[in-house]
Write a protein that holds these residues in place. Structure first.
Motif, mmCIF file in Angstrom:
data_model
loop_
_atom_site.group_PDB
_atom_site.id
_atom_site.type_symbol
_atom_site.label_atom_id
_atom_site.label_comp_id
_atom_site.label_asym_id
_atom_site.label_seq_id
_atom_site.Cartn_x
_atom_site.Cartn_y
_atom_site.Cartn_z
ATOM 1 N N SER A 63 2.384 -4.564 -6.078
ATOM 2 C CA SER A 63 1.501 -5.726 -6.199
ATOM 3 C C SER A 63 0.725 -5.928 -4.900
ATOM 4 O O SER A 63 1.307 -5.858 -3.806
ATOM 5 C CB SER A 63 2.305 -6.993 -6.500
ATOM 6 N N SER A 64 -0.582 -6.158 -5.026
ATOM 7 C CA SER A 64 -1.444 -6.533 -3.891
ATOM 8 C C SER A 64 -1.211 -5.645 -2.675
ATOM 9 O O SER A 64 -0.852 -6.117 -1.595
ATOM 10 C CB SER A 64 -1.201 -8.006 -3.522
ATOM 11 N N THR A 65 -1.400 -4.353 -2.869
ATOM 12 C CA THR A 65 -1.136 -3.389 -1.812
ATOM 13 C C THR A 65 -2.453 -2.877 -1.232
ATOM 14 O O THR A 65 -3.234 -2.242 -1.932
ATOM 15 C CB THR A 65 -0.322 -2.202 -2.364
ATOM 16 N N PRO A 66 -2.739 -3.143 0.067
ATOM 17 C CA PRO A 66 -4.002 -2.688 0.678
ATOM 18 C C PRO A 66 -3.832 -1.354 1.405
ATOM 19 O O PRO A 66 -2.838 -1.129 2.105
ATOM 20 C CB PRO A 66 -4.322 -3.808 1.660
ATOM 21 N N TRP A 67 -4.815 -0.488 1.249
ATOM 22 C CA TRP A 67 -4.829 0.819 1.907
ATOM 23 C C TRP A 67 -6.175 1.010 2.600
ATOM 24 O O TRP A 67 -7.211 0.698 2.035
ATOM 25 C CB TRP A 67 -4.643 1.943 0.886
ATOM 26 N N MET A 68 -6.155 1.549 3.802
ATOM 27 C CA MET A 68 -7.380 1.988 4.462
ATOM 28 C C MET A 68 -7.540 3.474 4.149
ATOM 29 O O MET A 68 -6.620 4.269 4.390
ATOM 30 C CB MET A 68 -7.318 1.743 5.968
ATOM 31 N N SER A 69 -8.707 3.833 3.612
ATOM 32 C CA SER A 69 -8.868 5.158 3.009
ATOM 33 C C SER A 69 -10.085 5.890 3.556
ATOM 34 O O SER A 69 -11.103 5.279 3.912
ATOM 35 C CB SER A 69 -9.016 5.028 1.482
ATOM 36 N N THR A 70 -9.973 7.207 3.570
ATOM 37 C CA THR A 70 -11.091 8.049 3.963
ATOM 38 C C THR A 70 -12.087 8.172 2.810
ATOM 39 O O THR A 70 -11.793 7.825 1.673
ATOM 40 C CB THR A 70 -10.612 9.460 4.321
ATOM 41 N N ALA A 71 -13.255 8.694 3.127
ATOM 42 C CA ALA A 71 -14.167 9.144 2.081
ATOM 43 C C ALA A 71 -13.577 10.403 1.450
ATOM 44 O O ALA A 71 -12.583 10.967 1.943
ATOM 45 C CB ALA A 71 -15.537 9.436 2.681
ATOM 46 N N LEU A 72 -14.165 10.849 0.331
ATOM 47 C CA LEU A 72 -13.705 12.071 -0.314
ATOM 48 C C LEU A 72 -13.771 13.247 0.657
ATOM 49 O O LEU A 72 -14.765 13.443 1.351
ATOM 50 C CB LEU A 72 -14.556 12.387 -1.542
ATOM 51 N N PHE A 129 -3.891 5.058 4.495
ATOM 52 C CA PHE A 129 -2.879 4.460 5.367
ATOM 53 C C PHE A 129 -2.589 3.057 4.844
ATOM 54 O O PHE A 129 -3.516 2.269 4.603
ATOM 55 C CB PHE A 129 -3.453 4.412 6.790
ATOM 56 N N TYR A 130 -1.307 2.741 4.646
ATOM 57 C CA TYR A 130 -0.928 1.399 4.197
ATOM 58 C C TYR A 130 -1.169 0.389 5.317
ATOM 59 O O TYR A 130 -0.674 0.553 6.438
ATOM 60 C CB TYR A 130 0.535 1.389 3.764
ATOM 61 N N VAL A 131 -1.949 -0.649 5.028
ATOM 62 C CA VAL A 131 -2.266 -1.678 6.028
ATOM 63 C C VAL A 131 -1.063 -2.616 6.176
ATOM 64 O O VAL A 131 -0.620 -3.235 5.204
ATOM 65 C CB VAL A 131 -3.517 -2.481 5.616
ATOM 66 N N PRO A 132 -0.507 -2.749 7.401
ATOM 67 C CA PRO A 132 0.671 -3.615 7.576
ATOM 68 C C PRO A 132 0.334 -5.089 7.361
ATOM 69 O O PRO A 132 -0.825 -5.505 7.465
ATOM 70 C CB PRO A 132 1.097 -3.336 9.019
ATOM 71 N N LYS A 133 1.356 -5.871 7.075
ATOM 72 C CA LYS A 133 1.162 -7.284 6.745
ATOM 73 C C LYS A 133 0.418 -8.032 7.850
ATOM 74 O O LYS A 133 -0.385 -8.929 7.572
ATOM 75 C CB LYS A 133 2.523 -7.943 6.477
ATOM 76 N N GLU A 134 0.675 -7.666 9.093
ATOM 77 C CA GLU A 134 0.039 -8.352 10.219
ATOM 78 C C GLU A 134 -1.482 -8.268 10.153
ATOM 79 O O GLU A 134 -2.187 -9.157 10.630
ATOM 80 C CB GLU A 134 0.535 -7.752 11.533
#
Length: 232
Positions: A63-72, A129-134
């Motif tokens: 639930s409500s999981t943010p990721w910072m992602s690269t382009a293809l 990369f999973y964005v930490p809660k902070e």
């Protein structure tokens, strides 16, 4: 009846692959699926609920999981594409972002894969990369990276040990799909693959490349709540 090309979905190709490879090619899954991979006792990982388990797989709800992602990233090698994406993300968490802030390392490093049509064609990869809660309230933006924000998301998961290699990644994905065949989740997994053209399957790696023992990797096949239907 002749089998036409449009009948062969990416997941069916995975199923055919696992049937045609020697039984020793795919690794045995870890003795028991970890409720939480051991790395997550040391660094932050996304929370999830396990809602079902079967022979060689489990079903998770995120639930409500943010990721910072690269382009293809287009490459013929999963290993090379993941390395390229990870270097971008490592630079990001070390302060190469708009805010100039350093971000704690998390797990897993996630690589979403859309396989190519042939063995000598480039596949498409997105490394995240999973964005930490902070940092979730205001994730620092960065050039050539974008934020993926999951709502309610389900994952069929297979765990395996060792290092993820170009020679075994598709085999492990095929083994997961094979274990799901005949389960109540197979229809949702198939719909999830059709509904998300950017990701046919996903690899989650929890360990540093310098850890040689106790490694935990996962194959994820993702689907949304609307794909679940009557699976519950």
């Amino acid at each position: 009846m002749a089998i036409t090309e449009q009948w062969i979905t990416p997941y069916l190709l995975l199923f055919v692959l696992v049937l045609t490879l020697p039984t020793s090619t795919a690794s045995s899954p870890l003795d028991a699926l970890q409720v939480v991979p051991p790395t997550c006792k040391r660094i932050e990982c996304p929370a999830f609920d396990v809602i079902d388990r079967g022979d060689g797989f489990e079903i998770r709800r995120y639930s409500s999981t943010p990721w910072m992602s690269t382009a293809l990233i287009e490459d013929i090698s999963f290993v090379q594409a993941t390395r390229e994406g990870f270097l971008q993300l490592f630079s990001y968490i070390n302060g190469n972002n708009t805010y100039g802030v350093k971000i704690e390392m998390t797990a897993p490093v996630m690589t979403q894969i859309t396989p190519s049509d042939g063995p000598f064609c480039a596949s498409a990869f997105v490394v995240s990369f999973y964005v930490p809660k902070e940092n979730q309230a205001n994730p620092p933006p960065a050039r050539n990276l974008h934020l993926q924000l999951w709502g309610l998301k389900f994952a069929a998961v297979r765990q395996f040990g060792g290092f993820v290699k170009d020679s075994n990644v598709a085999v492990e994905a095929a083994a997961l799909y094979s274990s799901l065949a005949g389960s109540r989740w197979i229809s949702a997994v198939d719909k999830g693959g059709e509904g998300d053209p950017t990701s046919v399957y996903t690899v989650a790696q929890y360990n540093s490349p310098f850890e040689y023992t106790g490694r935990v990797n996962e194959i994820w096949m993702l689907f949304d709540d609307e794909d679940v239907g009557s699976s519950f």
